[in-house]
Write an enzyme that holds these catalytic residues in place. Structure first.
Site, PDB file in Angstrom:
ATOM      1  N   GLU A 140      39.491 -35.866  38.923  1.00 61.82           N
ATOM      2  CA  GLU A 140      40.678 -36.000  38.058  1.00 61.82           C
ATOM      3  C   GLU A 140      40.328 -36.143  36.573  1.00 61.82           C
ATOM      4  O   GLU A 140      40.854 -37.010  35.890  1.00 61.82           O
ATOM      5  CB  GLU A 140      41.535 -37.180  38.533  1.00 61.82           C
ATOM      6  CG  GLU A 140      41.962 -37.029  39.992  1.00 61.82           C
ATOM      7  CD  GLU A 140      42.775 -38.199  40.519  1.00 61.82           C
ATOM      8  OE1 GLU A 140      42.817 -39.249  39.859  1.00 61.82           O
ATOM      9  OE2 GLU A 140      43.374 -38.057  41.607  1.00 61.82           O
ATOM     10  N   GLU A 247      41.847 -33.280  50.177  1.00 61.02           N
ATOM     11  CA  GLU A 247      42.609 -34.505  50.479  1.00 61.02           C
ATOM     12  C   GLU A 247      44.013 -34.158  50.981  1.00 61.02           C
ATOM     13  O   GLU A 247      45.002 -34.752  50.563  1.00 61.02           O
ATOM     14  CB  GLU A 247      42.743 -35.364  49.218  1.00 61.02           C
ATOM     15  CG  GLU A 247      41.450 -35.678  48.525  1.00 61.02           C
ATOM     16  CD  GLU A 247      41.620 -36.588  47.309  1.00 61.02           C
ATOM     17  OE1 GLU A 247      42.661 -37.246  47.166  1.00 61.02           O
ATOM     18  OE2 GLU A 247      40.689 -36.627  46.493  1.00 61.02           O
TER      19      GLU A 247
HETATM   20  C1  GLA Z   1      43.206 -39.625  44.894  1.00 59.42           C
HETATM   21  C2  GLA Z   1      41.740 -39.912  45.192  1.00 59.42           C
HETATM   22  C3  GLA Z   1      41.475 -40.243  46.634  1.00 59.42           C
HETATM   23  C4  GLA Z   1      42.542 -41.150  47.207  1.00 59.42           C
HETATM   24  C5  GLA Z   1      43.876 -40.495  47.012  1.00 59.42           C
HETATM   25  C6  GLA Z   1      45.006 -41.215  47.686  1.00 59.42           C
HETATM   26  O1  GLA Z   1      43.580 -38.361  45.130  1.00 59.42           O
HETATM   27  O2  GLA Z   1      40.917 -38.833  44.840  1.00 59.42           O
HETATM   28  O3  GLA Z   1      40.248 -40.868  46.736  1.00 59.42           O
HETATM   29  O4  GLA Z   1      42.458 -42.408  46.611  1.00 59.42           O
HETATM   30  O5  GLA Z   1      44.102 -40.432  45.614  1.00 59.42           O
HETATM   31  O6  GLA Z   1      44.924 -42.576  47.613  1.00 59.42           O
END
Ligand code: GLA
Length: 337
Positions: A140, A247
């Site tokens: 991010e 994710e």
């Molecule tokens: C972000 C992070 C993950 C996780 C998600 C949801 O996307 O990269 O590690 O913490 O949030 O909690």
């Protein structure tokens, strides 16, 4: 037919076998989930990501003090079960311990912060060399707005934009075989995708060891469109690097839907979710030459970060197994084709 053959023909194909010729299918887990989900994990998934246990504040809570107990346990579990391990994550603005940006009650200098990041990455990546096959080196780092390029995190403000390339270099020094990823969300949004494209292109031009882009894939039943996801994949694929979905989950609530009172998802929500998962995986199969992994952020609806996001304490049902650990229509839509 011999008994063996009957058994073989009646054995249900699970997720990881169905996708064997496409990409590893992963899930994010913690230690409790190993006990609770048992063979659901080992039957269906060929890769794991540690949900939180490799994040900075968990694995390196104090200066000079690492805590590897949980991460060791999960990595050993994965290797015992012949699963891949995705390392997540080395540099992220969340889940950072207080000491990291602090030096005797002053903001740490650029040099000291770089030293600390280097030491952290060398230690963690070095420890799991040969066990963790890829790392989300930075998470991010791109800003969501159209105005700013980079997210203005303490890393960025203290070091400057080269903290990103340094992080990749440190990870490569620690394990030259590991695949190194930049991970982010909303790659389906044009301006964010362009920034990621530009950054990765620049890094590649400078010979920074980067091998892939991770698309988080936290979606919902209304958003994004398959077309938007496709555009993101195609643009990133032009860079000639790997793409992984890292994710994935599909919330049953549209983002604007802030209802708190549902005890059960409606059947319409479940149908739309199954359709969304089905269409999404169809798209991913189409791009199997560039997609090298797809990880879901959890296993079953009894446990998800979405139970607290974006509405605190609200139940969601975003995964492939229901709260009783039965396969949902969403599961069937991913596996029946
Ligand atoms: C972000 C992070 C993950 C996780 C998600 C949801 O996307 O990269 O590690 O913490 O949030 O909690």
């Amino acid at each position: 037919m011999k008994v063996d053959d009957i058994e073989k023909s009646s054995k249900k194909v699970c997720l990881k076998d169905k996708y064997r010729a496409y990409f590893p299918i992963g899930t994010a887990i913690n230690s409790e989930m190993i006990e609770r989900y048992g063979s659901i994990i080992t039957d269906n998934f060929s890769s794991i990501t540690l949900e939180n246990e490799m994040k900075f504040s968990k694995i390196h809570p104090f200066e000079g003090e690492y805590s590897f107990e949980e991460s060791d346990r999960l990595v050993e579990y994965a290797l015992d079960n012949k699963m891949f391990v995705r390392g997540h994550t080395l540099v992220w603005h969340e889940s950072v311990p207080d000491w990291l940006f602090n030096d005797n009650n002053h903001i740490v200098t650029r040099e000291l912060l770089l030293d600390r990041i280097k030491e952290h990455i060398h230690t963690v990546v070095g420890k799991y060399k040969g066990k963790v096959y890829c790392w989300d080196v930075v998470n991010e780092v791109i800003d969501d707005s159209e105005e700013l390029f980079y997210r203005h995190t303490p890393y960025y403000k203290i070091i400057g934009e080269d903290y990103i390339e340094k992080a990749f270099q440190y990870a490569h020094e620690a394990d030259s075989d590991a695949l190194l990823f930049l991970n982010d969300y909303n790659v389906c949004i044009g301006h964010k995708c362009e920034k990621i494209y530009k950054l990765v292109k620049r890094l590649k031009e400078k010979d920074v060891p980067i091998h892939g882009v991770g698309l988080q894939g936290h979606y919902n039943i209304n958003y994004p469109s398959i077309d938007a996801i496709r555009k993101g994949i195609e643009r990133i694929a032009e860079l000639g690097i790997q793409i992984q979905f890292t994710e994935m989950d599909i919330s049953v609530y549209g983002y604007e839907d802030r209802r708190k009172d549902l005890l059960m998802p409606t059947s319409e929500m479940m149908e739309r979710q199954a359709e969304s998962y089905g269409r999404l995986f169809e798209l991913l199969r189409e791009y199997k030459d560039v997609i090298t992994g797809v990880t879901l952020w959890g296993v079953a609806d009894d446990y998800s970060w979405l139970h607290d996001f974006p509405v605190e304490g609200r139940k969601d049902w975003p995964l492939l197994f229901d709260e009783s650990l039965c396969e949902k229509d969403a599961y069937n839509s991913v596996i029946d084709w």
